[in-house]
Design an enzyme around this catalytic site. Structure first.
Site, mmCIF file in Angstrom:
data_model
loop_
_atom_site.group_PDB
_atom_site.id
_atom_site.type_symbol
_atom_site.label_atom_id
_atom_site.label_comp_id
_atom_site.label_asym_id
_atom_site.label_seq_id
_atom_site.Cartn_x
_atom_site.Cartn_y
_atom_site.Cartn_z
ATOM 1 N N ALA A 109 0.210 5.709 48.516
ATOM 2 C CA ALA A 109 -0.795 6.086 49.481
ATOM 3 C C ALA A 109 -1.563 7.324 49.120
ATOM 4 C CB ALA A 109 -0.485 6.049 50.938
ATOM 5 N N SER A 160 8.570 10.342 44.639
ATOM 6 C CA SER A 160 8.633 9.861 45.993
ATOM 7 C C SER A 160 9.075 8.583 46.243
ATOM 8 C CB SER A 160 6.944 9.608 46.193
ATOM 9 O OG SER A 160 6.056 10.551 45.864
ATOM 10 N N VAL A 193 8.715 4.712 44.831
ATOM 11 C CA VAL A 193 9.352 4.215 43.803
ATOM 12 C C VAL A 193 10.720 3.349 44.090
ATOM 13 C CG1 VAL A 193 11.360 6.069 43.481
ATOM 14 C CG2 VAL A 193 9.967 5.200 41.269
ATOM 15 N N ALA A 204 10.715 0.865 46.153
ATOM 16 C CA ALA A 204 10.272 -0.353 46.743
ATOM 17 C C ALA A 204 10.609 -1.190 45.681
ATOM 18 C CB ALA A 204 8.646 -0.630 46.969
ATOM 19 N N GLY A 232 11.011 -5.444 46.249
ATOM 20 C CA GLY A 232 10.399 -6.952 46.318
ATOM 21 C C GLY A 232 9.253 -7.210 45.777
ATOM 22 N N GLN A 285 11.784 -0.458 61.642
ATOM 23 C CA GLN A 285 12.387 -1.742 61.217
ATOM 24 C C GLN A 285 13.648 -1.364 60.685
ATOM 25 O OE1 GLN A 285 10.424 -3.581 57.379
ATOM 26 N NE2 GLN A 285 10.161 -5.054 59.013
ATOM 27 N N HIS A 331 16.157 -3.219 58.149
ATOM 28 C CA HIS A 331 16.147 -4.475 56.984
ATOM 29 C C HIS A 331 17.413 -5.062 57.192
ATOM 30 C CE1 HIS A 331 15.676 -6.150 53.232
ATOM 31 N NE2 HIS A 331 14.639 -5.705 53.036
ATOM 32 N N GLU A 362 14.639 -7.980 49.896
ATOM 33 C CA GLU A 362 14.321 -9.339 50.481
ATOM 34 C C GLU A 362 13.969 -10.302 49.520
ATOM 35 O OE1 GLU A 362 11.823 -8.819 53.812
ATOM 36 O OE2 GLU A 362 10.842 -10.829 53.897
ATOM 37 N N ARG A 386 12.064 -9.864 59.164
ATOM 38 C CA ARG A 386 13.148 -8.854 59.045
ATOM 39 C C ARG A 386 13.840 -8.560 60.219
ATOM 40 N NH1 ARG A 386 10.538 -4.836 54.722
ATOM 41 N NH2 ARG A 386 10.751 -6.173 52.787
ATOM 42 N N HIS A 439 14.768 0.760 57.686
ATOM 43 C CA HIS A 439 14.039 0.708 56.699
ATOM 44 C C HIS A 439 12.906 1.429 56.726
ATOM 45 C CE1 HIS A 439 13.022 -0.922 52.847
ATOM 46 N NE2 HIS A 439 12.222 -1.665 53.399
ATOM 47 N N GLU A 499 2.672 4.857 55.028
ATOM 48 C CA GLU A 499 3.806 4.814 56.155
ATOM 49 C C GLU A 499 3.629 5.804 57.192
ATOM 50 O OE1 GLU A 499 7.864 4.236 54.462
ATOM 51 O OE2 GLU A 499 8.702 4.058 56.812
ATOM 52 N N ARG A 507 6.933 -5.097 60.596
ATOM 53 C CA ARG A 507 6.278 -5.261 59.286
ATOM 54 C C ARG A 507 6.756 -6.391 58.558
ATOM 55 N NH1 ARG A 507 7.093 -3.454 54.080
ATOM 56 N NH2 ARG A 507 8.893 -2.215 54.447
ATOM 57 N N GLY A 556 7.720 -7.906 55.004
ATOM 58 C CA GLY A 556 8.114 -7.590 53.645
ATOM 59 C C GLY A 556 6.621 -7.860 52.640
ATOM 60 N N LEU A 579 3.389 -1.723 50.822
ATOM 61 C CA LEU A 579 2.866 -1.494 49.633
ATOM 62 C C LEU A 579 1.255 -1.892 49.553
ATOM 63 C CD1 LEU A 579 5.455 -2.491 46.951
ATOM 64 C CD2 LEU A 579 4.745 0.001 47.675
#
Lengths: 239, 112, 601
Positions: C38, C64, C67, C69, C71, C262, C264, C277, C310, C377, C401, C412, C414, C418
């Site tokens: 972001a 950060s 990096v 993430a 799925g 959340q 996970h 996921e 989730r 998560h 986030e 949220r 999945g 992003l």
């Protein structure tokens, strides 16, 4: 369970003392204990002055690269049990100026990263939707995109120490990442940049950079760029 | 510091290396043929044969290139100033020139 | 082994040269705090609008948490054979339903309509997405989604996106015709500079030297990510302490919907490292100790099974463990079975997961079952802002986030996080740049700057000079454990009240914290203590919000109020900072075309 001994190379420029090794005892509570867990244990329970970098603790961010028992690796994915000894010697990444303890100044590493134009230079104007790339072309990237810029290969390479201008394995791999990308339109300029006296030809095939924690293979990329250069200079032609 | 492509010196270093590994064997074999001491007549015969003289010229040139370029490559590995680089390069050229001249004098100046 | 040399400076640095009284300070039109996806997208947007921008990040941008993430990222491209009828409207519907109707629908519509162009844009920038047979961006099914629309790059999408975004910031930085784009890696932002109701910069500490500096700017964008490290069992990086939420919170900006955290369903047993996921999207099964696919036994997940959202899957796994049908050890776990996918598919689409399982659990998904448990998560809540990413403070923006726009509501989906970073990163950057246009550069230190610098300086001095106090690490440990235990997947009044009381006590004890090290440069103890203060306040807002919300919605499940209560609770929680902890207020959810319905999959 027995304790592990962490022997850490300490250095604090503020203290005026030269670098020295200091030993810490870390209890091996669980069998999955990583070197990073050990360092955090020391920081939180024994010596609050210890300095090291860490972030993701899952081997994807590249923060915690250091020299552990004879090899450059990530502290977060190195389990103490995998080292087959309870004596662990930790030094900062080699060839880079130590800021404090295990934190090194990575400026020259990033300078070289920025030097190789590390971004896609498209070969055509952007279409309305995505650029089409075949699965075979995409597969070429599998072996070059996983780099996490941790600096292990760079520190392991003896040429980066003696020859400050040498681009080094990580930046050369980055060149190969774009040279291998079917969408990139600057292949010729990229390989020509690697053609200088401090590009691929400076590599002495020591293969020390094959210590990559992501199991990438910089010598393969260097050879790939060399082959392309050879083809271009000897046979002529575009790419 | 050389500009442009470093492919040629890199490639020539390997080609000259290959040539030398064959040439040096021939050279030694000829010098010590048969295990006994070199025979004066045979040496004379070689030194007046244009083929052999050409071979020795080539061997000398390739050897000098390989050795001096190798030294230069090692030198580049050290983090030296550009003036040091210049001085070293000139020195290498001088060594090369002098050695080659000496070789030319020996090879062409021979009279039996 | 090769040559081995360490370069150690002998002379010390001249630390601690505070600039005061009219001296020049670093000034940028816009400051972006945080170098994740972001933040970088925002910085690019600012620079594209011809404004100068400085990115201040606690770690190098490539370190950060973005990096990590795995799925994918959602966009209704319709590239999957089953995705032909997908559209932004269906993405919006799924998102709102996934949020348990707490999301603001105008924000969701904005995100859904821009999704495709953001994904095409980052593909044009070079993001190495996996491909379909026709060479288009490949998409996979994901939880709670009506169509397979999650664009992926094997199982390392975060790495692919973050590297691409960082590559572009390098391109912008190097472009001579552009205004300045500066990156300040390893600077920790500790305070806002607030003059009246206007934000004029930040105070930050250089971690290497411990030097404090005040940065001036016309606008500030916060993009510092989540606060997962308030939980002991989180998949978040060690850096996600929540200080980036606390800094605006301290300055009077409310935090929204903080009780929605959340969990996970599939984090690796023990270290809680994420198992994407996508593993279930590609066809993985969840098995209990009897080897049953137990999700079939629960009405809310019996149709969608492993690809239910989730919150639902996490709850059903936890129920299974609590009812004794899980495995014991490490807080209980169940198995994720990928073996039937076969070596080829695992190597092609889930190779990162395989590496993680091998390195951190010693199991090979090709031949073994993966031990997994639900773990914290994602922080759905965050700095309260509107669809233009504006907060209540003029010149202060938030994206990613750390922000709560809100598009995720109570849960949220999945692949939406992003997407949020890309869409709202750009919006925040553009709006901040527009805001500063026309304002003159104010590169001088004003009264507000001096005040903020002095206050932060006193805070640090206080920590460094205090002797014989409690250790920050023990407070942190207590906080993370109480949050994991009592503000987890299932919540009830007694536990929440105990947790809140405990956090309040820890906040008091924090005032007597003493450090183990008093140096300035790379003082990790100091850094931890400074961030812990923020973590405690964020944890307090989470616990207070959870205690107060007497209903079950999305990720917030109250065993004492197991039903959703739209009559009373279809509203956002706003937490305002006060000395004694969070003060709660509520505001309405912005409705839209999607009607309320029961949430079943």
């Amino acid at each position: 369970m027995a304790d592990a001994t962490f022997k850490i190379l300490r250095f604090d420029p503020d203290s005026g003392k030269g670098p020295y090794f200091q030993a810490f005892r870390v209890p091996l509570e669980n069998k999955g204990l990583t070197v990073l867990d050990g360092l955090n244990h020391i920081l939180e329970n024994i010596d609050g002055s210890l300095a090291f970098r860490s972030s993701c603790r899952a081997a994807v961010c590249g923060s915690c690269a250091m020299h552990i028992n004879g090899k450059h690796r990530l502290a977060c994915n190195t389990q103490v049990s995998s080292l087959n000894t309870q004596s662990i010697t930790i030094r900062p990444l080699a060839h880079l100026e130590v800021e404090k303890d295990l934190c090194v100044n990575m400026d020259q590493f990033w300078e070289k990263y920025e030097l190789v134009r590390p971004y896609l230079v498209p070969g055509s104007p952007p279409p309305e939707k995505e650029r089409i790339q075949s699965q075979e072309d995409r597969e070429e990237l599998n072996v070059v995109i996983d780099c996490i810029q941790c600096g292990c290969c760079y520190s392991a390479c003896p040429v980066t120490l003696s020859s400050k201008e040498y681009l080094g394995p990580a930046a050369l791999l980055k060149i190969d990442r774009f040279v291998s990308d079917s969408r990139d339109g600057a292949h010729v300029q990229r390989i020509e940049q690697a053609d200088g006296p401090y590009g691929v030809w400076r590599c002495h095939n020591v293969f020390a950079c094959q210590c990559c924690p992501k199991e990438l293979d910089p010598p393969r990329s260097i050879a790939h760029v060399k082959r392309r250069l050879m083809r271009r200079r000897l046979l002529g032609g575009g790419k | 510091m050389t500009c442009g492509s470093s492919l040629w010196p890199w490639l020539l270093q390997r080609i000259s290396g290959l040539f030398l590994s064959a040439g040096v064997i021939i050279h030694f074999w000829m010098l010590h043929k048969g295990g006994g001491p070199p025979v004066y007549e045979q040496v004379v015969a070689r030194l007046i044969s244009p083929c052999w003289v050409s071979f020795y010229f080539l061997l000398l040139a390739v050897l000098l290139y390989h050795g001096l370029n190798g030294a230069w490559a090692i030198f580049l590995d050290f983090n030296t100033s550009s003036s040091a680089k210049y001085i070293f390069k000139v020195t290498l050229y001088l060594i090369g020139f002098c050695t080659f001249t000496a070789g030319v004098i020996v090879l062409t100046g021979f009279t039996p | 082994m090769g040559v081995f040399v360490h370069i150690c400076r002998d002379s010390g640095l001249q630390y601690w040269d505070v600039i005061l009284g009219g001296n020049l300070m670093p000034y940028h039109d816009v400051l972006v705090i945080g170098g994740g996806l972001a933040g970088l997208r925002a910085a690019i947007a600012v620079n594209e609008m011809n404004a100068s921008v400085g990115v201040i990040s606690k770690v190098h941008p490539l370190r950060s948490h973005s990096v990590a993430a795995q799925g994918g990222v959602n966009a209704p491209l319709g590239n999957h054979p089953r995705g032909g009828h997908d559209s932004w409207k269906k993405l919006a519907y799924d998102t709102v339903k996934g949020s348990d109707f707490l999301a603001d629908q105008d924000a969701v519509i904005k995100m859904a309509t821009e999704a495709a162009s953001r994904i095409h844009e980052i593909e044009h920038w070079g993001c190495p997405f996996s491909r379909t047979e026709e060479g288009k961006i490949a998409q996979r099914p994901f939880g709670g989604a009506g169509f397979p629309r999650t664009c992926y790059a094997s199982d390392t999408i975060g790495h692919a996106l973050l590297n691409t975004a960082y590559e572009q910031t390098v391109r912008f930085k190097q472009a001579a015709e552009r205004r300045e784009l500066a990156i300040y890696p390893e600077w920790l932002v500790l305070a806002l500079v607030r003059e009246g109701d206007e934000c004029q910069g930040v105070v930050a500490m250089e971690l290497k030297s411990g030097k404090l500096e005040v940065f001036g700017s016309g606008a500030v964008i916060f993009a510092t990510g989540g606060s997962g490290r308030i939980y002991a069992n989180t998949s978040n990086a060690l850096i996600n302490t929540g200080i980036g939420m606390a800094v605006p919170y301290w300055a009077g900006v409310p935090l929204k919907d903080m009780e929605f955290e959340q969990f996970h369903p599939t984090t690796l047993l023990g270290k809680n490292i994420l198992v994407t996921e996508g593993a279930r999207g590609e066809g993985g099964f969840l098995l209990n100790s009897k080897g049953e696919r137990f999700l079939a036994n629960y009405p809310d997940s019996q149709k969608a099974m492993e690809v239910a959202p989730r919150d639902i899957v996490s709850r059903n796994i936890t129920r299974e463990i609590l009812d004794g049908r899980g495995f014991e050890g490490g807080g209980g776990y169940v198995h994720l079975d990928l073996r039937h996918l076969g070596r080829e598919k695992i190597m092609e689409r889930l190779h990162g997961i395989r590496t993680i399982c091998l390195e951190f659990a010693g199991v090979d998904p090709i031949t073994d079952l993966i031990p997994i448990q639900p773990g914290h998560h994602y922080t759905m809540g965050g700095i309260s802002c509107n669809t233009a990413c504006e907060t209540g403070l003029h010149g202060l923006y938030a994206a990613g986030e750390v922000a709560c726009v809100s598009v995720h509501g109570a849960n949220r989906l999945g692949g939406n996080s992003l997407l949020e970073t890309l869409v709202f990163g750009k919006i925040a950057g553009e709006n901040a740049a527009k805001y500063v246009q026309g304002k003159g550069a104010a590169g001088k230190i004003g009264k507000a700057h001096e005040r903020a610098l002095k206050k932060t300086e006193e805070k640090i001095e206080g920590l460094l000079t205090r002797e014989n106090g409690e250790d920050a690490a023990s407070i942190k440990k207590e906080m993370t454990e109480v949050m994991a235990k009592k503000v987890g997947v299932f919540r009830e009044e007694r536990c929440l009240a105990e947790a809140l009381a405990c956090i309040k006590e820890l906040r008091v004890r924090f005032k007597d914290v003493a450090l183990r090290h008093r140096g300035r440069g790379w003082n990790l103890s100091l850094q931890m203590a400074l961030e812990l203060e923020g973590s405690l306040d964020v944890a307090d807002a989470v616990a207070a919000g959870a205690l107060s919300r007497e209903e079950s919605r999305g990720s917030h499940f109250r065993t004492d109020f197991p039903k959703r209560d739209d009559e009373k609770w279809l509203k956002h929680t706003l937490a305002f900072y006060s000395e004694d902890g969070a003060r709660l207020q509520y505001c309405d959810v912005r409705p839209g075309p999607v009607r309320l319905e029961e949430r079943k999959y």
